[in-house]
Design an enzyme around this catalytic site. Sequence first.
Site, PDB file in Angstrom:
ATOM      1  N   ARG A 201       0.704  -1.274  -0.002  1.00  0.00           N
ATOM      2  CA  ARG A 201       0.112  -0.005  -0.214  1.00  0.00           C
ATOM      3  C   ARG A 201       0.946   1.097  -0.167  1.00  0.00           C
ATOM      4  O   ARG A 201       0.354   2.207  -0.647  1.00  0.00           O
ATOM      5  CB  ARG A 201      -0.902   0.012   1.151  1.00  0.00           C
ATOM      6  CG  ARG A 201      -2.179  -0.933   0.995  1.00  0.00           C
ATOM      7  CD  ARG A 201      -2.956  -1.358   2.202  1.00  0.00           C
ATOM      8  NE  ARG A 201      -4.202  -2.081   1.897  1.00  0.00           N
ATOM      9  CZ  ARG A 201      -4.949  -2.557   2.708  1.00  0.00           C
ATOM     10  NH1 ARG A 201      -4.774  -2.397   3.960  1.00  0.00           N
ATOM     11  NH2 ARG A 201      -6.082  -3.208   2.213  1.00  0.00           N
TER      12      ARG A 201
ATOM     13  N   LYS B 130     -18.830 -19.174  -0.184  1.00  0.00           N
ATOM     14  CA  LYS B 130     -20.294 -19.048   0.373  1.00  0.00           C
ATOM     15  C   LYS B 130     -21.031 -18.147  -0.770  1.00  0.00           C
ATOM     16  O   LYS B 130     -20.639 -16.972  -1.137  1.00  0.00           O
ATOM     17  CB  LYS B 130     -20.196 -18.534   1.880  1.00  0.00           C
ATOM     18  CG  LYS B 130     -19.930 -19.526   2.842  1.00  0.00           C
ATOM     19  CD  LYS B 130     -20.409 -19.169   4.200  1.00  0.00           C
ATOM     20  CE  LYS B 130     -19.552 -18.106   4.924  1.00  0.00           C
ATOM     21  NZ  LYS B 130     -19.918 -17.618   5.963  1.00  0.00           N
TER      22      LYS B 130
ATOM     23  N   GLY C 199     -13.189  -4.871   0.193  1.00  0.00           N
ATOM     24  CA  GLY C 199     -14.755  -4.617   0.562  1.00  0.00           C
ATOM     25  C   GLY C 199     -15.197  -3.560  -0.768  1.00  0.00           C
ATOM     26  O   GLY C 199     -16.237  -3.773  -1.376  1.00  0.00           O
TER      27      GLY C 199
ATOM     28  N   GLY D  61      -9.592 -10.607  -1.749  1.00  0.00           N
ATOM     29  CA  GLY D  61      -8.392 -11.097  -0.843  1.00  0.00           C
ATOM     30  C   GLY D  61      -7.907 -12.559  -1.349  1.00  0.00           C
ATOM     31  O   GLY D  61      -6.526 -12.528  -1.524  1.00  0.00           O
TER      32      GLY D  61
HETATM   33  P1  ADP Z   1     -12.068 -13.570  -2.218  1.00  0.00           P
HETATM   34  O1  ADP Z   1     -11.379 -13.344  -1.012  1.00  0.00           O
HETATM   35  O2  ADP Z   1     -11.278 -13.816  -3.195  1.00  0.00           O
HETATM   36  O3  ADP Z   1     -13.664 -12.728  -2.410  1.00  0.00           O
HETATM   37  P2  ADP Z   1     -13.692 -15.709  -0.889  1.00  0.00           P
HETATM   38  O4  ADP Z   1     -13.299 -15.416   0.495  1.00  0.00           O
HETATM   39  O5  ADP Z   1     -14.906 -15.663  -1.050  1.00  0.00           O
HETATM   40  O6  ADP Z   1     -12.622 -15.278  -2.016  1.00  0.00           O
HETATM   41  O7  ADP Z   1     -13.353 -17.315  -0.769  1.00  0.00           O
HETATM   42  C1  ADP Z   1     -12.247 -17.945  -0.659  1.00  0.00           C
HETATM   43  C2  ADP Z   1     -12.093 -19.234   0.125  1.00  0.00           C
HETATM   44  O8  ADP Z   1     -13.185 -20.216  -0.494  1.00  0.00           O
HETATM   45  C3  ADP Z   1     -10.757 -19.998  -0.022  1.00  0.00           C
HETATM   46  O9  ADP Z   1     -10.271 -19.949   1.453  1.00  0.00           O
HETATM   47  C4  ADP Z   1     -11.086 -21.346  -0.287  1.00  0.00           C
HETATM   48  O10 ADP Z   1     -10.481 -22.084   0.384  1.00  0.00           O
HETATM   49  C5  ADP Z   1     -12.602 -21.367  -0.429  1.00  0.00           C
HETATM   50  N1  ADP Z   1     -13.156 -22.362  -1.181  1.00  0.00           N
HETATM   51  C6  ADP Z   1     -13.331 -22.426  -2.551  1.00  0.00           C
HETATM   52  N2  ADP Z   1     -13.819 -23.544  -3.240  1.00  0.00           N
HETATM   53  C7  ADP Z   1     -14.155 -24.474  -1.763  1.00  0.00           C
HETATM   54  C8  ADP Z   1     -14.795 -25.463  -1.835  1.00  0.00           C
HETATM   55  N3  ADP Z   1     -15.275 -26.422  -2.653  1.00  0.00           N
HETATM   56  N4  ADP Z   1     -14.903 -25.979  -0.498  1.00  0.00           N
HETATM   57  C9  ADP Z   1     -14.454 -25.240   0.677  1.00  0.00           C
HETATM   58  N5  ADP Z   1     -13.997 -24.141   0.454  1.00  0.00           N
HETATM   59  C10 ADP Z   1     -13.893 -23.631  -0.909  1.00  0.00           C
HETATM   60 MG    MG Z   2     -11.653 -13.742   1.132  1.00  0.00          MG
END
Ligand code: ADP
Ligand code: MG
Length: 397
Positions: free
Chosen positions: A39, A197, A378, A355
């Site tokens: 940053r 999720k 965010g 992230g």
């Molecule tokens: P970002 O930070 O890029 O927005 P998220 O925080 O929504 O992404 O999601 C990332 C997480 O999702 C990772 O920790 C990854 O391990 C988890 N993940 C992805 N696919 C699966 C799966 N099939 N089962 C469990 N966890 C998963």
């Molecule tokens: Mg994340």
Amino acid sequence: MNRNFRTLDDMGNIAGQVVLVREDLNVPMADGAVSDDTRLRAAVPTVAELADKGARVVLLAHFGRPKGERTPDLSLALVTRPFEQVLGRPVRFVDDQGASEAIALLKDGDVAILENTRFDAGEEKNASETIDRLAALGDLYVNDAFSAAHRAHASTEGIAKKLPAFAGRQMEAELDALEKALGTPEHPVAAVVGGAKVSSKLDVLKHLVGRVDHLIIGGGMANTFLAARGVNVGKSLCEHDLTGTAEEIFDAADRAGCTIHLPYDVVVSKEFAANPPSLRSCNVHEVAADEMILDIGPAATEALADVLKNCRTLVWNGPLGAFETPPFDAATMALARTTAALTRDGSLVSVAGGGDTVAALNQAGVADAMTFVSTAGGAFLEWMEGKELPGVKALAR
Ligand code: ADP
Ligand code: MG
């Protein structure tokens, strides 16, 4: 590009002017030292350019969550030396008590960091006294912190209405990239949405179906959509209470002419561990009751690449599998490499953020090959939800 905001190019002669620059200096610390200076480095182009033009540059930033309390270990004094090193010129620290006297002593081209804006409880409340206090310290305002633009705070939003306001170079690059990706993109447009999720990204999905031609769903999210289609997902991470919502998203996509792609095959195992003995890949209809889906399968990964070969624009948020644990990183790494190759060839504009997505791109070693990688967290997700960000709106001409 026809932009709705002014940039450093529109500031005119700023020699001798006090320019208040909102930066994101919220760096992680370990044992009193900055553990990741990304940053700080990102702030350099704007700060150096303004100083070179003879402005007296005063940085505004928050640091941690002091919640309106003066907290010594959240003082931006701790970041002043590290920023000075990264900037390669002297930087002074200005306490918010007696700030105007200290700023009056600055000379043309000097750079200073004002104390943590969040030591004042009025910052997060966007209080008029705080806005007035900050605005009185300068002549012009530059917002260079897209990552803080989803918050209507005094230093990100309120002040932009009091002083002539401009986007800094980082802000400008981010807004231009996001406009190219979802504002007025070249079609066909694909979005890849993954992650753990559905519930955390419902608004993202709802917005994207009306914007993109292909919505590719992977990660844990895909399981909820597969379950809505009657697939037995075994022990997989799945939000069974959201299958109705998944149906609504399928319907909205149909109406909007957006094709939703779900995996045909998946990588499963009985335990969540690196290289587990029960590892196998199978058709989505063959997942056993005691198995969990941890990545999309090789056929789905190849199909995804074929979709991208025919697209001009990609927006990507969320890993396709549990990429931290091998071999469940396979699809995410393949997508990263495919995207990098298509971007290098000039056939794809690729914008990625989030992230874990940024971590996955770094793991694949291709972050530099994307058209743009947003580290804004965010703010990036709110932009993917189609929301107008207050800090950006306040910069409108
Ligand atoms: P970002 O930070 O890029 O927005 P998220 O925080 O929504 O992404 O999601 C990332 C997480 O999702 C990772 O920790 C990854 O391990 C988890 N993940 C992805 N696919 C699966 C799966 N099939 N089962 C469990 N966890 C998963
Ligand atoms: Mg994340």
